[in-house]
Design an enzyme around this catalytic site. Structure first.
Site, PDB file in Angstrom:
ATOM      1  N   GLU A 129       6.479   8.518  22.776  1.00 57.16           N
ATOM      2  CA  GLU A 129       7.497   7.514  22.578  1.00 57.16           C
ATOM      3  C   GLU A 129       8.062   7.707  21.221  1.00 57.16           C
ATOM      4  O   GLU A 129       7.390   8.133  20.227  1.00 57.16           O
ATOM      5  CB  GLU A 129       6.992   6.171  23.004  1.00 57.16           C
ATOM      6  N   HIS A 147      -7.415   0.861   6.430  1.00 58.54           N
ATOM      7  CA  HIS A 147      -7.912   0.042   7.576  1.00 58.54           C
ATOM      8  C   HIS A 147      -9.148  -0.772   7.033  1.00 58.54           C
ATOM      9  O   HIS A 147      -9.742  -1.423   7.889  1.00 58.54           O
ATOM     10  CB  HIS A 147      -7.796   0.509   8.789  1.00 58.54           C
ATOM     11  N   CYS A 166       3.172   1.119  18.388  1.00 62.50           N
ATOM     12  CA  CYS A 166       2.302   2.418  18.505  1.00 62.50           C
ATOM     13  C   CYS A 166       1.674   2.660  19.766  1.00 62.50           C
ATOM     14  O   CYS A 166       0.923   1.924  20.033  1.00 62.50           O
ATOM     15  CB  CYS A 166       1.324   2.377  17.505  1.00 62.50           C
ATOM     16  N   GLU A 205      -1.551  12.455  15.134  1.00 64.40           N
ATOM     17  CA  GLU A 205      -1.801  12.671  13.868  1.00 64.40           C
ATOM     18  C   GLU A 205      -1.061  13.954  13.304  1.00 64.40           C
ATOM     19  O   GLU A 205      -1.367  15.024  13.517  1.00 64.40           O
ATOM     20  CB  GLU A 205      -3.442  12.781  13.568  1.00 64.40           C
ATOM     21  N   CYS A 259      -9.391   6.438  16.800  1.00 63.65           N
ATOM     22  CA  CYS A 259      -9.453   5.467  16.097  1.00 63.65           C
ATOM     23  C   CYS A 259      -9.794   4.084  16.919  1.00 63.65           C
ATOM     24  O   CYS A 259      -8.935   4.141  18.202  1.00 63.65           O
ATOM     25  CB  CYS A 259      -8.266   5.110  15.282  1.00 63.65           C
ATOM     26  N   CYS A 288      10.858   6.138  14.085  1.00 61.83           N
ATOM     27  CA  CYS A 288       9.367   6.360  14.401  1.00 61.83           C
ATOM     28  C   CYS A 288       9.101   7.392  15.331  1.00 61.83           C
ATOM     29  O   CYS A 288       9.242   7.176  16.327  1.00 61.83           O
ATOM     30  CB  CYS A 288       8.615   5.013  14.544  1.00 61.83           C
ATOM     31  N   CYS A 295      -6.735   1.934  18.404  1.00 58.08           N
ATOM     32  CA  CYS A 295      -5.327   2.683  18.763  1.00 58.08           C
ATOM     33  C   CYS A 295      -5.345   2.961  20.015  1.00 58.08           C
ATOM     34  O   CYS A 295      -6.301   3.569  20.761  1.00 58.08           O
ATOM     35  CB  CYS A 295      -5.253   3.808  17.748  1.00 58.08           C
ATOM     36  N   ASN A 317      -1.381  -4.684  17.244  1.00 55.53           N
ATOM     37  CA  ASN A 317      -0.808  -4.611  18.454  1.00 55.53           C
ATOM     38  C   ASN A 317      -2.007  -4.456  19.449  1.00 55.53           C
ATOM     39  O   ASN A 317      -2.440  -3.468  19.800  1.00 55.53           O
ATOM     40  CB  ASN A 317      -0.035  -3.548  18.658  1.00 55.53           C
ATOM     41  N   CYS A 337      -3.814  11.892  20.782  1.00 56.26           N
ATOM     42  CA  CYS A 337      -4.462  11.943  19.415  1.00 56.26           C
ATOM     43  C   CYS A 337      -6.185  12.192  19.731  1.00 56.26           C
ATOM     44  O   CYS A 337      -6.543  11.369  20.585  1.00 56.26           O
ATOM     45  CB  CYS A 337      -4.217  10.800  18.475  1.00 56.26           C
TER      46      CYS A 337
HETATM   47  N1  SAH Z   1      -2.045   9.247  13.169  1.00 55.53           N
HETATM   48  C1  SAH Z   1      -1.244   8.663  12.122  1.00 55.53           C
HETATM   49  C2  SAH Z   1      -0.007   8.303  12.515  1.00 55.53           C
HETATM   50  C3  SAH Z   1       0.287   7.553  13.659  1.00 55.53           C
HETATM   51  S1  SAH Z   1      -0.218   5.939  14.069  1.00 55.53           S
HETATM   52  C4  SAH Z   1      -2.245   7.512  11.358  1.00 55.53           C
HETATM   53  O1  SAH Z   1      -3.204   7.128  12.107  1.00 55.53           O
HETATM   54  O2  SAH Z   1      -1.792   7.219  10.310  1.00 55.53           O
HETATM   55  C5  SAH Z   1       0.753   4.940  12.827  1.00 55.53           C
HETATM   56  C6  SAH Z   1      -0.092   3.871  12.427  1.00 55.53           C
HETATM   57  O3  SAH Z   1      -0.213   2.654  13.472  1.00 55.53           O
HETATM   58  C7  SAH Z   1      -1.206   4.106  11.609  1.00 55.53           C
HETATM   59  O4  SAH Z   1      -1.488   3.220  10.429  1.00 55.53           O
HETATM   60  C8  SAH Z   1      -2.262   3.440  12.621  1.00 55.53           C
HETATM   61  O5  SAH Z   1      -3.535   3.148  12.224  1.00 55.53           O
HETATM   62  C9  SAH Z   1      -1.550   2.098  13.246  1.00 55.53           C
HETATM   63  N2  SAH Z   1      -1.965   1.872  14.527  1.00 55.53           N
HETATM   64  C10 SAH Z   1      -2.715   2.286  15.463  1.00 55.53           C
HETATM   65  N3  SAH Z   1      -2.810   1.433  16.372  1.00 55.53           N
HETATM   66  C11 SAH Z   1      -2.546   0.360  16.352  1.00 55.53           C
HETATM   67  C12 SAH Z   1      -2.570  -0.943  16.786  1.00 55.53           C
HETATM   68  N4  SAH Z   1      -2.793  -1.124  17.938  1.00 55.53           N
HETATM   69  N5  SAH Z   1      -1.952  -2.001  16.220  1.00 55.53           N
HETATM   70  C13 SAH Z   1      -1.237  -1.873  14.993  1.00 55.53           C
HETATM   71  N6  SAH Z   1      -1.259  -0.616  14.461  1.00 55.53           N
HETATM   72  C14 SAH Z   1      -1.894   0.333  14.964  1.00 55.53           C
HETATM   73 FE1  SF4 Z   2      -4.735   8.973  16.133  1.00 61.47          FE
HETATM   74 FE2  SF4 Z   2      -3.355   7.592  14.195  1.00 61.47          FE
HETATM   75 FE3  SF4 Z   2      -4.220   6.425  16.610  1.00 61.47          FE
HETATM   76 FE4  SF4 Z   2      -6.086   7.099  14.903  1.00 61.47          FE
HETATM   77  S1  SF4 Z   2      -4.508   5.648  14.557  1.00 61.47           S
HETATM   78  S2  SF4 Z   2      -6.022   7.621  17.036  1.00 61.47           S
HETATM   79  S3  SF4 Z   2      -5.187   9.112  13.816  1.00 61.47           S
HETATM   80  S4  SF4 Z   2      -2.707   8.115  16.318  1.00 61.47           S
END
Ligand code: SAH
Ligand code: SF4
Length: 378
Positions: free
Chosen positions: A93, A236, A354, A181, A117, A106, A120, A311, A113
């Protein structure tokens, strides 16, 4: 399937090489590149200043093949979200967020990925595959094209004005904050960014392209040498114990190592600070003492903090911190002299966050994850 070359996969130097192999002069590559990226044209017959013979060659051997739109959602606040088809059962997306003075896209860099995390939904899906250069730049190509179509239909009066009367571009900023990532898909991401910056294509400045990483330290160093754009780091947590719990990558590259790479990056960065993203997880990392720890930690790294409301997604095991708690956290940072913003939630009515929609559609690569219970007391 087609075996034609996808011209979206090429940077200008690569296109120049390919055009030369067809027996054409280098300036033809420039013209072609401008047609594709500045004017958003995919039909070779419409490229009227190219010789007919070249157009025929192009038609036989090449095409401009962007990822196909599976769905498009428009929010009342002007946010637009696309889900792209990148192979059977796979979706990525892309979200466009219009603001007063800019239009931010974005983009995604991978399907899924691998970094897992815990908060996420992309991480929850697991890793499927890397996107190709053409699939990354294709998100920008399609967005600009669709935004100008929407503008013509009068559906998007809230979109920012064109950056120039010459072209069809609406996107003024790109952030790699969609799925994946970006530093784990290094070459295609750098190639796509170089086209974003190219004056014969989108001409975005390095300050207007932001790569967000969870902290793949060796590749932060590689990026410094290859193509330093604005850098955002997903921090984080203010200490290793907590960060390792929610971000397994911290075991490989703990905070001190990460911050060292950030300091080095600042030597070449187009911005004189690193943006640190900090997702506010209720009862996990959002206490005043965490903010104070963060103040200590970032003393000697020029930084800007971006507090992100979490989120939620089904079975995440986490909850969003309430606004009062987020503001209290922010105040500690502000009082210590940091720039700290709270990310506005946009496009809430279309789930423009995201990994959200794709999270519902893509279930082929679901895998088990160990869940962390964030509220022992709840
Ligand atoms: N992989 C990279 C970029 C994509 S994620 C990274 O982790 O930085 C983009 C951002 O969204 C990151 O800061 C990530 O930690 C955040 N993110 C991931 N899941 C989320 C969620 N459920 N709510 C809010 N932010 C989130
Ligand atoms: Fe991957 Fe970024 Fe999500 Fe972590 S926050 S799982 S690095 S997309």
């Amino acid at each position: 399937m087609t075996d034609k070359v996808n011209l979206l996969d090429f940077t200008l130097p690569q296109l120049t090489e390919w055009v030369a192999a067809q027996g054409e002069k280098p300036f033809r590559a420039r013209q072609l590149f401008q047609w594709i990226h500045q004017r958003g044209v995919a039909d070779f017959d419409a490229m009227t200043d190219l010789a007919k013979s070249l157009r025929e060659k192009l038609k036989a051997a090449a095409e401009v093949r962007p990822p196909a739109i599976l769905s498009e959602h428009r929010s009342a606040d002007g946010t637009v979200k696309w889900l792209f088809d990148v192979g059977i059962g796979n979706g990525i997306e892309t979200v466009f967020i219009p603001e007063e003075d800019r239009g931010t896209l974005c983009v995604s860099s991978q399907v899924g990925c691998a970094l897992d995390c815990k908060f996420c939904s992309t991480g929850r899906q697991g890793f499927n595959r890397d996107l190709k250069t053409g699939e990354i730049i294709g998100q920008l190509w399609v967005a600009n094209k669709r935004l100008s179509e929407l503008e013509k239909e009068g559906a998007s009066s809230r979109l920012v004005p064109r950056t120039s009367s010459l072209d069809v571009r609406h996107v003024s900023n790109v952030v790699f904050m969609g799925m994946g990532e970006p530093l784990n898909n290094f070459e295609p991401v750098v190639a796509a960014m170089s086209t974003m910056l190219d004056d014969h294509a989108y001409g975005l400045s390095r300050r207007r392209v932001t790569l967000s990483t969870s902290g793949v330290v060796p590749n932060i160093r590689k990026l410094k040498d290859a193509l330093p754009v604005a850098l955002a780091v997903s921090l984080h947590a203010p200490n290793d114990a907590l960060r390792s719990r929610i971000m397994p990558i911290n075991d490989a590259y703990p905070i001190a190592t990460l911050l060292e790479a950030c300091r080095e990056y600042l030597e070449v960065s187009p911005r004189d600070f690193i943006t640190f993203e900090y997702v506010m997880l209720d009862g996990v990392n959002d206490a005043p003492e965490h903010a104070r720890e963060l103040v200590e930690l970032l003393q000697d790294v020029p930084s800007k903090l971006n507090l992100i409301p979490f989120n939620g997604f089904p079975d995440s095991g986490f909850e969003r911190s309430d606004m009062q708690r987020v503001k209290r956290f922010q105040k500690i940072l502000l009082d210590a002299g940091f720039v700290a913003t709270i990310r506005k939630t946009r496009g809430g009515d279309i789930d423009a966050a995201c990994g959200q929609l794709a999270g519902q559609v893509v279930n082929r690569m679901k895998k088990k994850t160990v869940r962390i219970h964030s509220h022992p007391g709840h």
